[in-house]
Scaffold this active site. Sequence first.
Site, PDB file in Angstrom:
ATOM      1  N   ASP A   1      -4.069  -8.730  -5.744  1.00 59.48           N
ATOM      2  CA  ASP A   1      -4.176  -9.668  -4.311  1.00 59.48           C
ATOM      3  C   ASP A   1      -4.864 -11.177  -5.701  1.00 59.48           C
ATOM      4  OD1 ASP A   1      -4.401  -8.511  -1.796  1.00 59.48           O
ATOM      5  OD2 ASP A   1      -5.815  -7.600  -3.011  1.00 59.48           O
TER       6      ASP A   1
ATOM      7  N   GLU B   1     -10.752 -11.311  -7.048  1.00 60.04           N
ATOM      8  CA  GLU B   1      -9.910 -10.847  -6.533  1.00 60.04           C
ATOM      9  C   GLU B   1      -9.112 -12.065  -6.060  1.00 60.04           C
ATOM     10  OE1 GLU B   1      -8.779  -7.272  -4.045  1.00 60.04           O
ATOM     11  OE2 GLU B   1     -10.538  -7.569  -2.921  1.00 60.04           O
TER      12      GLU B   1
ATOM     13  N   CYS C   1      -9.039  -2.948 -11.661  1.00 60.96           N
ATOM     14  CA  CYS C   1      -8.644  -2.220 -10.455  1.00 60.96           C
ATOM     15  C   CYS C   1      -7.216  -2.635 -10.039  1.00 60.96           C
ATOM     16  CB  CYS C   1      -9.731  -1.137 -10.346  1.00 60.96           C
ATOM     17  SG  CYS C   1      -9.876  -2.835  -8.536  1.00 60.96           S
TER      18      CYS C   1
ATOM     19  N   HIS D   1       0.678  -1.304  -0.060  1.00 59.95           N
ATOM     20  CA  HIS D   1      -0.140  -0.181  -0.116  1.00 59.95           C
ATOM     21  C   HIS D   1       0.637   1.604   0.097  1.00 59.95           C
ATOM     22  CE1 HIS D   1      -3.345  -2.831   0.639  1.00 59.95           C
ATOM     23  NE2 HIS D   1      -3.767  -2.193  -0.328  1.00 59.95           N
TER      24      HIS D   1
HETATM   25  C1  PEP Z   1      -6.202  -5.748  -5.523  1.00 63.87           C
HETATM   26  O1  PEP Z   1      -5.892  -6.397  -4.530  1.00 63.87           O
HETATM   27  O2  PEP Z   1      -5.710  -5.760  -6.573  1.00 63.87           O
HETATM   28  C2  PEP Z   1      -6.944  -3.882  -5.695  1.00 63.87           C
HETATM   29  C3  PEP Z   1      -7.453  -3.294  -5.917  1.00 63.87           C
HETATM   30  O3  PEP Z   1      -7.342  -4.148  -3.903  1.00 63.87           O
HETATM   31  P1  PEP Z   1      -6.604  -3.469  -2.193  1.00 63.87           P
HETATM   32  O4  PEP Z   1      -4.972  -3.001  -3.782  1.00 63.87           O
HETATM   33  O5  PEP Z   1      -6.632  -2.168  -2.045  1.00 63.87           O
HETATM   34  O6  PEP Z   1      -6.693  -4.792  -2.295  1.00 63.87           O
HETATM   35 MG    MG Z   2      -7.426  -6.450  -3.304  1.00 63.20          MG
END
Ligand code: PEP
Ligand code: MG
Length: 751
Positions: A624, A600, A671, A359
């Site tokens: 994920d 995911e 996304c 993150h």
């Molecule tokens: C993902 O897992 O691709 C996603 C967009 O969610 P996050 O990165 O917040 O887990």
């Molecule tokens: Mg995710």
Amino acid sequence: MLDTLHRIVHAVNKAPNLQEALGTLVNAVREAIDCDVCSIYLVDDDARSNVLMATVGLEDSAVGKVRLPFGRGLVGLVAERAEPVNLADAPAHPRYVRIAHTGETRYRGFLGVPIIQNRRVLVVRQREEREFQDEEVTFLFTLAAQLAGAITHARASGELDALTREHQPLHRFLVGQPGHAGVAVGTAVVSFQLSDLEAVPDRPVDDPEAECARFERAVAQVGTDLRHLQERMADQLPEEDRALFDALLLMLRSETLVLQTEETIHRGLWAPAALRDTIAAHAQIFDEMDDPYLRERASDVRDLGRRILMHLQDDDPRLVEYPPDTILVGEEISAMQLAEVPPGQLAGVVSASGSGSSHAAILARAMGIPAVMGVSEMPVSRMQGRALIVDGYRGRVYIEPTPSVRTEYERLIAEEQALGAEVEAMRGPPSETTDGHIVPLHLNTGLVNQMNGEEQAEADGVGLYRTEFPFMVRDRFPGEGEQLRNYRRVLEAFAPRPVVLRTLDIGGDKALPYFPVVEQNPFLGWRGVRISLQHPEIFLTQIRAMLLADIGLGNLQIMLPMISGVGEVDELQQLIQRAHDELLEEGHVVAMPRIGVMIEVPSAVYQAGEIARRVDFLSVGTNDLTQYLLAVDRNNPRVADLYDELHPAVLRALRDITAAAAEFNRPVSVCGELAGNPLATILLIGLGVNSLSMSAGSLLRVKWVVRSISRIRARQIAQVALRMEDVGQIRRFMEGTLDEMGLGGLIRPGK
Ligand code: PEP
Ligand code: MG
């Protein structure tokens, strides 16, 4: 044996440079194995020979001089075979070579083990015939496997010291994972957790007397705290356990702790770093004790150190100073630490842990800041104030770079800026393929305050609003009103364009300080909707706030993360319906929004059709999905090489998801970070993805690719890529494709 192993690895870990690390190692091993000689050799690939680097038992003068060409000698045999060689009578072996100037008589017993990652060989020898026992072989073997990290770290620390003493630049660069593309030249500011003593960076101090007084005040305050704690525990703890506090108080008052720290302060270091060194030295004495009880006391010493540090920090009037070209460096960099740097002063981010999909990297990307993650070799505490170059394309960090490296990167930065101007030309025109298909580009965000108007105007909406970020920067769950105001701001900012609010996705690597989830396997545990289903009150509050925020706007869409089966979708939809109906009953004119599901988790890929039938849209979370399909932790630098979102399995999953959704006429978006990677844009369009959602910093670059290709051509390219068996092949194919299109500058430094 396990204790000895632990002690040796610990001692090598503490060594300030490579030579001391190797010296410590050979001495400790000779003692543990009780042999005549212990040596360590470097496998020098350039000179094609094995070089003696440290020894106990042979002449010191031989170090660096003894060189055995590849293919000769037993050390070479160990390196070639990459496995232990154990010989009772070495001279009888055809590969044996006797080297005169080591002072060596004829040593007969020989055992060599490779330290593979470091290209080194550890050898023990005995004058008489000796066949080393199985347990001695496995001991050395296990030790070698654990030493690689410690040796690498010692080397990096020593190089940094030499660099400071001799003002010599470092020719080598440290390697990590690309976090966000781009290049930055700047000054390191080490960011550390308030309670993390080992991460305290070195800093100079101007007035040592005042610093000592500050330190003494902190020590006195810890003394008071400990006495209070001891009193409070009086009727809860038995006498013998309370004695722990007496021991800590004694330690606190011990002359060595205070005097040693003050001596270091007088040598010019600020109190937190002086304290760090004293505590490390004291803890090490306990660490090395054979008695397990006494060894445990090392953690008490560290605890004491952390307590003093906390008070020192309370008392520190100096705010961190951020130079205009700050490169934030840390063991682990949090969203808060990034946000603390004043706007416009953050040039780059380097983190010792994490990977491109952590993150912290996602945030850096949102802010358009070059980032390198997982630089595990970096001695973080020694980095403060150093000149750095961050190459976010290749995942490289140069410390105190040579003038020639600096000049080269300054040239690349100038080219980047020129490329930036060309990228800017993409602002305005629609995201449309050359054969007229619109590919809407949406934003990923969670910090609406950090987006500027230009970025907002450019996007076709928000494809992923991570609602957990506003939850993370508070000290308790935000209530309905607070959430409503937050969601309203983002819905209003983009109306009438769609805004996808994702329901709370905590757990995994996203912890809330006030809702701790401690698990052995957090990514396979309690996260995302699994928490929502067990805490419907948290979920319902959030849905109510979202529906209320949408009144009069109508651009809300709700997305559910971490779905692994249709049962979860059904239950959550019922909860959303319930929140909607209750609000209507309460007299609020709320509308039912479009609802989508994130794909995911691999099980959801195989049920994409059943899920699509139930909802309005799908959005693929490739971060994920890659982690779960490849079984590679997205934050673990050790396996970061294996984490690749262009893996054939990920591409085939995407193909299957779009096919399943098309049967029910449902759109599919991506996304995850893959959506913002220009290398993947053509593939995603070709695989039938309808829209892409990404960090603001990637939007114009991706639009450039969209506007340079037709959908028909993208489909052909995707078909070719789908037939490839290996991720490297796919990468090279896509790099070649972008180069041919004249878009190579989007994926590497320069133009
Ligand atoms: C993902 O897992 O691709 C996603 C967009 O969610 P996050 O990165 O917040 O887990
Ligand atoms: Mg995710």
